[in-house]
Each structure stands twice: as structure tokens, then as C-alpha cells.
Design a protein around this motif. Structure first.
Motif, PDB file in Angstrom:
ATOM      1  N   LYS A 110       9.001  -5.335  12.577  1.00  0.00           N
ATOM      2  CA  LYS A 110       7.434  -6.826  13.708  1.00  0.00           C
ATOM      3  C   LYS A 110       7.171  -7.398  12.446  1.00  0.00           C
ATOM      4  CE  LYS A 110       7.515  -3.229  18.009  1.00  0.00           C
ATOM      5  NZ  LYS A 110       6.376  -3.084  18.241  1.00  0.00           N
ATOM      6  N   ARG A 111       6.658  -6.695  11.569  1.00  0.00           N
ATOM      7  CA  ARG A 111       5.566  -7.361  10.950  1.00  0.00           C
ATOM      8  C   ARG A 111       6.418  -8.678  10.065  1.00  0.00           C
ATOM      9  NH1 ARG A 111       3.093  -2.445   9.705  1.00  0.00           N
ATOM     10  NH2 ARG A 111       4.632  -2.755   7.729  1.00  0.00           N
ATOM     11  N   GLU A 148       5.443 -12.336  10.215  1.00  0.00           N
ATOM     12  CA  GLU A 148       4.975 -13.038   9.276  1.00  0.00           C
ATOM     13  C   GLU A 148       5.704 -14.505   8.806  1.00  0.00           C
ATOM     14  OE1 GLU A 148       4.976 -10.341   5.428  1.00  0.00           O
ATOM     15  OE2 GLU A 148       3.393  -9.450   6.713  1.00  0.00           O
ATOM     16  N   PRO A 189       2.397  -6.703  16.787  1.00  0.00           N
ATOM     17  CA  PRO A 189       0.955  -5.808  16.505  1.00  0.00           C
ATOM     18  C   PRO A 189       0.305  -7.116  16.026  1.00  0.00           C
ATOM     19  CG  PRO A 189       3.230  -6.686  13.811  1.00  0.00           C
ATOM     20  CD  PRO A 189       3.483  -6.770  15.204  1.00  0.00           C
ATOM     21  N   GLU A 226       7.279  -2.134  10.086  1.00  0.00           N
ATOM     22  CA  GLU A 226       8.337  -3.045   9.275  1.00  0.00           C
ATOM     23  C   GLU A 226       8.351  -4.185   9.425  1.00  0.00           C
ATOM     24  OE1 GLU A 226       9.060  -1.946   4.797  1.00  0.00           O
ATOM     25  OE2 GLU A 226       8.840   0.136   6.215  1.00  0.00           O
ATOM     26  N   THR A 252      -2.999  -9.389  14.680  1.00  0.00           N
ATOM     27  CA  THR A 252      -3.137  -9.933  13.244  1.00  0.00           C
ATOM     28  C   THR A 252      -4.491  -9.452  13.366  1.00  0.00           C
ATOM     29  OG1 THR A 252      -2.999 -12.276  13.950  1.00  0.00           O
ATOM     30  CG2 THR A 252      -0.943 -11.345  12.727  1.00  0.00           C
TER      31      THR A 252
END
Length: 163
Positions: free
Chosen positions: A116-117, A121, A160, A114, A162
Motif C-alpha cells: 500500500k505504501r 509513493e 494509508p 508495504e 500520509t
């Protein structure tokens, strides 16, 4: 500032605009991260410690302070909060019984995808239309080094993919 090489003269108005823009960018980035962190019961800075532990596996308080670019008492408070929330634990270093290291618990490890996301973002929101990430990273690194803040040398995180 003696010893500083200047390639061109910077006028006050431009310098002031630049300082304001850099401050605004830093505040906006911290604000976006804080929204994400608060929604998960975390405080700003705790993501940095968790990410460093994710990259390193374990680290001493001193190593985490250097990597997070904060003083030891600050990172100590962050570690204690993370420990109270069951996200990290302190252990005796298996290689040196005199030394204690911090490691993530399974609950802390579960937050890493989360975090890393969120990093992706926030970065995408900030510079999503920029087509040369290498250029941007090199120049931001150069700007930091010019001001005496060379980035800490840590393992590079895997981001991660995309869609």
C-alpha cells in the motif's frame, strides 16, 4: 473503428505523441513497482494478486484473473510462485467443497502495508502536484472505458494516511 464517436479530429502527430506518452507512463510505473517488488523477492503482478486477496479475503483463481485483468494460466503461475514463497495457500472453500480458493498467509498479510505504501509513493511521485485526484481518476476511467477496458469492479482499498 465503426461505432466510435469522435468529437474532434486527431492529427497523426498528436496521436503518435499521445501513444508514446501513455506507453512511457505505463513503463515508468511498472519499472518503479518492479524495483520495489524485486527488493522484497516478489515479481511484477504478484502485488496485484496480494492486494486483491487483501481486499476480498479469499478468491478463486478465476476471480483473481478477472480482478487482475490477466488470463487464468498467468494468474495460476503467479499463485504457484506466491505459494512456494509461503505468501498464499489454496484451500477448499468452506461454503462449497468442489471449489478451491486462494487465501493469504500471515507472511503475505505482512507485506500488504508495504505494498500500500509503495502504491501511494509511486502515485505521489507520478502525480503529486495534481490538485484534483477525482478529476484524474474519472478521466482515466473514461479513457479506459472508451478503449473497451472498463476497470474491474473490486472493493476499494483503504490507503494509508500520509503525514
Amino acid at each position: 473503428m465503426s461505432g466510435t464517436v469522435s468529437f474532434w479530429a486527431v492529427e497523426f502527430d498528436d496521436a503518435h505523441k499521445l501513444m508514446r506518452l501513455m506507453r512511457r507512463f505505463a513503463m515508468a510505473q511498472r519499472g518503479r513497482k518492479a524495483e520495489f517488488l524485486r527488493a522484497r523477492g516478489l515479481q511484477p503482478g504478484q502485488d496485484v494478486v496480494l492486494m486483491e486477496l487483501s481486499l476480498r479475503g479469499s478468491a478463486s483463481q478465476n476471480e483473481l484473473a478477472r480482478a487482475a485483468e490477466v488470463d487464468e494460466p498467468s494468474v495460476g503461475r503467479t499463485i504457484r510462485r506466491l505459494q512456494r514463497n509461503g505468501l498464499v495457500e489454496r484451500r477448499e472453500d468452506p461454503a462449497d467443497a468442489r471449489r478451491r480458493v486462494v487465501t493469504m498467509t500471515p507472511a503475505g498479510e505482512a507485506l500488504i502495508p508495504e505494498i500500500k505504501r509503495m502504491y501511494v509513493e509511486v502515485a505521489t511521485e507520478a502525480i503529486g502536484g495534481f490538485d484534483d485526484m477525482g478529476f484524474l481518476i474519472r478521466h482515466l476511467t473514461d479513457l479506459s472505458e472508451r478503449l473497451g477496458r472498463a476497470p474491474a469492479q473490486t472493493p476499494e482499498p483503504e490507503l494509508p494516511s500520509t503525514p
